[in-house]
Every structure is written in structure tokens, then in C-alpha cells.
Design a protein around this motif. Structure first.
Motif, PDB file in Angstrom:
ATOM      1  N   ILE A   2     -27.974 -19.986 -10.278  1.00 25.94           N
ATOM      2  CA  ILE A   2     -27.271 -18.550  -9.888  1.00 25.94           C
ATOM      3  C   ILE A   2     -27.710 -17.699 -10.564  1.00 25.94           C
ATOM      4  CG2 ILE A   2     -25.092 -17.678 -10.488  1.00 25.94           C
ATOM      5  CD1 ILE A   2     -23.446 -20.580 -10.769  1.00 25.94           C
ATOM      6  N   LEU A   3     -27.929 -16.614  -9.774  1.00 23.35           N
ATOM      7  CA  LEU A   3     -28.433 -15.387 -10.476  1.00 23.35           C
ATOM      8  C   LEU A   3     -27.336 -14.219 -10.315  1.00 23.35           C
ATOM      9  CD1 LEU A   3     -31.425 -15.035  -7.807  1.00 23.35           C
ATOM     10  CD2 LEU A   3     -31.355 -15.930 -10.132  1.00 23.35           C
ATOM     11  N   LYS A   4     -27.308 -13.637 -11.717  1.00 22.00           N
ATOM     12  CA  LYS A   4     -26.397 -12.445 -11.771  1.00 22.00           C
ATOM     13  C   LYS A   4     -27.403 -11.228 -11.658  1.00 22.00           C
ATOM     14  CE  LYS A   4     -22.928 -10.360 -14.785  1.00 22.00           C
ATOM     15  NZ  LYS A   4     -22.432 -10.437 -16.201  1.00 22.00           N
ATOM     16  N   VAL A   5     -26.571 -10.299 -10.576  1.00 21.55           N
ATOM     17  CA  VAL A   5     -27.547  -9.162 -10.186  1.00 21.55           C
ATOM     18  C   VAL A   5     -26.603  -8.002 -10.512  1.00 21.55           C
ATOM     19  CG1 VAL A   5     -28.495  -8.054  -8.263  1.00 21.55           C
ATOM     20  CG2 VAL A   5     -28.864 -10.670  -8.746  1.00 21.55           C
ATOM     21  N   VAL A   6     -27.086  -6.751 -10.993  1.00 20.12           N
ATOM     22  CA  VAL A   6     -26.370  -5.577 -11.053  1.00 20.12           C
ATOM     23  C   VAL A   6     -27.215  -4.622 -10.447  1.00 20.12           C
ATOM     24  CG1 VAL A   6     -25.509  -4.076 -12.773  1.00 20.12           C
ATOM     25  CG2 VAL A   6     -25.409  -6.353 -13.151  1.00 20.12           C
ATOM     26  N   VAL A   7     -26.755  -3.922  -9.496  1.00 23.70           N
ATOM     27  CA  VAL A   7     -27.356  -2.988  -8.628  1.00 23.70           C
ATOM     28  C   VAL A   7     -26.642  -1.611  -8.301  1.00 23.70           C
ATOM     29  CG1 VAL A   7     -29.162  -4.433  -7.602  1.00 23.70           C
ATOM     30  CG2 VAL A   7     -26.760  -3.912  -6.580  1.00 23.70           C
ATOM     31  N   GLU A   8     -27.226  -0.582  -7.802  1.00 24.19           N
ATOM     32  CA  GLU A   8     -26.513   0.704  -7.590  1.00 24.19           C
ATOM     33  C   GLU A   8     -25.225   0.472  -6.504  1.00 24.19           C
ATOM     34  OE1 GLU A   8     -29.725   0.194  -7.162  1.00 24.19           O
ATOM     35  OE2 GLU A   8     -30.614   1.272  -8.739  1.00 24.19           O
ATOM     36  N   SER A   9     -25.507  -0.134  -5.419  1.00 22.69           N
ATOM     37  CA  SER A   9     -24.743  -0.157  -4.438  1.00 22.69           C
ATOM     38  C   SER A   9     -24.833  -1.588  -3.466  1.00 22.69           C
ATOM     39  CB  SER A   9     -24.994   1.061  -3.274  1.00 22.69           C
ATOM     40  OG  SER A   9     -26.388   0.716  -2.893  1.00 22.69           O
ATOM     41  N   LEU A  10     -23.896  -1.609  -2.512  1.00 21.26           N
ATOM     42  CA  LEU A  10     -23.894  -2.965  -1.473  1.00 21.26           C
ATOM     43  C   LEU A  10     -25.344  -2.557  -0.685  1.00 21.26           C
ATOM     44  CD1 LEU A  10     -20.297  -3.157  -0.443  1.00 21.26           C
ATOM     45  CD2 LEU A  10     -21.379  -4.641  -2.052  1.00 21.26           C
ATOM     46  N   LEU A  18     -28.015  -3.863  -2.867  1.00 19.67           N
ATOM     47  CA  LEU A  18     -27.842  -5.386  -2.918  1.00 19.67           C
ATOM     48  C   LEU A  18     -28.558  -6.287  -1.655  1.00 19.67           C
ATOM     49  CD1 LEU A  18     -26.942  -8.116  -4.228  1.00 19.67           C
ATOM     50  CD2 LEU A  18     -24.688  -7.708  -3.377  1.00 19.67           C
ATOM     51  N   SER A  19     -28.108  -5.379  -0.727  1.00 13.58           N
ATOM     52  CA  SER A  19     -28.765  -5.900   0.746  1.00 13.58           C
ATOM     53  C   SER A  19     -30.299  -5.668   0.662  1.00 13.58           C
ATOM     54  CB  SER A  19     -28.032  -5.136   1.928  1.00 13.58           C
ATOM     55  OG  SER A  19     -28.510  -5.539   3.123  1.00 13.58           O
ATOM     56  N   SER A  20     -30.725  -4.795   0.170  1.00 14.23           N
ATOM     57  CA  SER A  20     -32.102  -4.617   0.184  1.00 14.23           C
ATOM     58  C   SER A  20     -32.965  -5.606  -0.886  1.00 14.23           C
ATOM     59  CB  SER A  20     -32.461  -3.275  -0.306  1.00 14.23           C
ATOM     60  OG  SER A  20     -32.129  -2.182   0.704  1.00 14.23           O
ATOM     61  N   PHE A  21     -32.456  -5.787  -1.899  1.00 13.58           N
ATOM     62  CA  PHE A  21     -32.763  -6.919  -2.884  1.00 13.58           C
ATOM     63  C   PHE A  21     -32.984  -8.146  -2.363  1.00 13.58           C
ATOM     64  CE2 PHE A  21     -31.909 -10.042  -6.173  1.00 13.58           C
ATOM     65  CZ  PHE A  21     -32.870  -9.917  -6.794  1.00 13.58           C
ATOM     66  N   LEU A  22     -31.740  -8.444  -1.472  1.00 12.35           N
ATOM     67  CA  LEU A  22     -31.674  -9.605  -0.855  1.00 12.35           C
ATOM     68  C   LEU A  22     -32.798  -9.926   0.220  1.00 12.35           C
ATOM     69  CD1 LEU A  22     -27.656 -10.201  -0.760  1.00 12.35           C
ATOM     70  CD2 LEU A  22     -29.237 -11.814  -1.864  1.00 12.35           C
ATOM     71  N   ALA A  23     -33.015  -8.946   0.844  1.00 10.10           N
ATOM     72  CA  ALA A  23     -33.991  -8.940   2.067  1.00 10.10           C
ATOM     73  C   ALA A  23     -35.301  -8.860   1.580  1.00 10.10           C
ATOM     74  CB  ALA A  23     -33.684  -7.629   2.824  1.00 10.10           C
ATOM     75  N   THR A  32     -23.824 -15.412  -1.552  1.00  7.37           N
ATOM     76  CA  THR A  32     -23.869 -14.265  -2.482  1.00  7.37           C
ATOM     77  C   THR A  32     -22.357 -13.732  -2.544  1.00  7.37           C
ATOM     78  OG1 THR A  32     -25.858 -13.047  -1.759  1.00  7.37           O
ATOM     79  CG2 THR A  32     -24.238 -11.750  -2.849  1.00  7.37           C
ATOM     80  N   GLN A  33     -21.906 -13.661  -3.796  1.00 11.47           N
ATOM     81  CA  GLN A  33     -20.386 -13.274  -4.144  1.00 11.47           C
ATOM     82  C   GLN A  33     -20.503 -12.107  -4.771  1.00 11.47           C
ATOM     83  OE1 GLN A  33     -18.193 -16.398  -5.545  1.00 11.47           O
ATOM     84  NE2 GLN A  33     -18.108 -17.452  -3.906  1.00 11.47           N
ATOM     85  N   VAL A  34     -19.619 -10.846  -4.595  1.00  8.61           N
ATOM     86  CA  VAL A  34     -19.804  -9.642  -5.242  1.00  8.61           C
ATOM     87  C   VAL A  34     -18.407  -9.584  -6.038  1.00  8.61           C
ATOM     88  CG1 VAL A  34     -19.278  -7.153  -4.986  1.00  8.61           C
ATOM     89  CG2 VAL A  34     -20.932  -8.390  -3.415  1.00  8.61           C
ATOM     90  N   ALA A  35     -18.554  -9.165  -7.399  1.00  8.33           N
ATOM     91  CA  ALA A  35     -17.667  -9.137  -8.306  1.00  8.33           C
ATOM     92  C   ALA A  35     -16.786  -7.787  -7.830  1.00  8.33           C
ATOM     93  CB  ALA A  35     -17.944  -9.038  -9.600  1.00  8.33           C
ATOM     94  N   MET A  36     -15.563  -7.834  -7.901  1.00 11.26           N
ATOM     95  CA  MET A  36     -14.672  -6.960  -7.440  1.00 11.26           C
ATOM     96  C   MET A  36     -14.350  -6.036  -8.784  1.00 11.26           C
ATOM     97  SD  MET A  36     -14.095  -7.073  -4.071  1.00 11.26           S
ATOM     98  CE  MET A  36     -12.768  -6.003  -3.870  1.00 11.26           C
TER      99      MET A  36
END
Length: 157
Positions: A108-116, A119-124, A138-142
Motif C-alpha cells: 500500500i502506497l500513500k501518495v499526496v499530489v496536487e490534483s486528481l 494522481l492520474s499522471s503519477f499512476l500512468a 486506488t482509493q482517494v481520501a475524501m
């Protein structure tokens, strides 16, 4: 496990809540002299109980609005070492935690980024192209309700 007495536990309890306490304030809080506190802190550091000191930043104040948890499963037959496979991810600044886990996924990776979009770019760019990846979820914290909480050290207090 290292033997800790009630004064060690009081010191750890106080420093987890405010690592910037002066020796004077800490000594008042734990009812020891400043020199005794200093010696105990040095011993706790030397024995690895205190791993270090850090600065916590507010992600949103820095424009990092999205926290996500990326669950990664690897095909262990296709790779020499699953840990080596995630080493490149762990080295990335976006990844602030990585845990090897039990269950349906391996990490499990916890990732913090600027925007969705980020996040999409990081995943890709970073996660999907990894060789030996079997599954990514992937699950995004609300909302973040608690983070970096102190460890329970009050036992024997």
C-alpha cells in the motif's frame, strides 16, 4: 524490546506532542531535572527508540490537495524481488508511505499530489509501467481526519 520506565514514557509522550520542548519545560512536565532528561533523551536516541525529529507540513497549504492510497499486487513469478520493484516508487516524493501488507495486495502506497490529474499522471507514468505489476487499485481520501498521531506510550505512566 527495550526496557522503558515511567520517566522514559513521560518523555516520549511529551516529545511526541511537541518535539520542540525546551529541556526546562520538558523537565517540568516529566518531573526530572534538565540534565536527567538530556541523558535519557540521548539514551533513547542511541537505542533507536527515538528515530529522529521532523517537521510536519500542511499539504493543502502547499497546494497538495489529493491524498490517495494505491494498492499494488505483484506477480512474484515474474520478478526477482517484489521489494526491489517498488523501490523506484518509494524513492518518489509523491509517495510518503509504503507498507508491505497481507491480504489481496502486496503493498500500500500513500501518495499526496496536487490534483486528481496529477494522481492520474503519477499512476500512468510511475506505477502502471512497472514490470511485474499484477493489479493496481486506488482509493482517494475524501477527508483526512487524523494523521501522524502519536504512538501510545502511556502504559506504566
Amino acid at each position: 524490546m527495550i526496557s522503558l520506565d515511567r520517566f522514559d514514557l513521560r518523555i516520549l509522550h511529551a516529545l511526541q506532542r511537541d518535539a520542540r520542548l525546551t529541556l526546562g519545560l520538558l523537565s517540568e512536565t516529566v518531573s526530572l531535572s534538565p540534565s536527567q532528561c538530556s541523558r535519557r533523551i540521548a539514551r533513547l536516541e542511541q537505542e533507536g527508540v527515538i528515530e529522529g525529529y521532523s517537521l510536519r507540513l500542511n499539504p493543502e497549504a502547499l497546494g497538495l490537495a489529493v491524498t490517495a492510497f494505491i494498492f499494488v499486487s505483484v506477480d512474484k513469478r515474474r520478478m526477482r524481488s517484489p521489494r526491489e520493484a517498488v523501490a523506484a516508487l518509494v524513492a518518489r516524493d509523491e509517495v510518503i508511505e509504503c507498507h508491505a501488507v497481507t491480504g489481496n495486495h502486496d503493498f500500500i502506497l500513500k501518495v499526496v499530489v496536487e490534483s486528481l490529474g496529477a494522481l492520474s499522471s503519477f499512476l500512468a507514468a510511475a506505477v502502471s509501467p512497472m514490470e511485474g505489476i499484477q493489479d493496481i487499485a486506488t482509493q482517494v481520501a475524501m477527508e483526512t481526519l487524523k494523521t501522524n498521531g502519536p504512538l501510545k506510550v502511556e502504559a506504566g505512566y
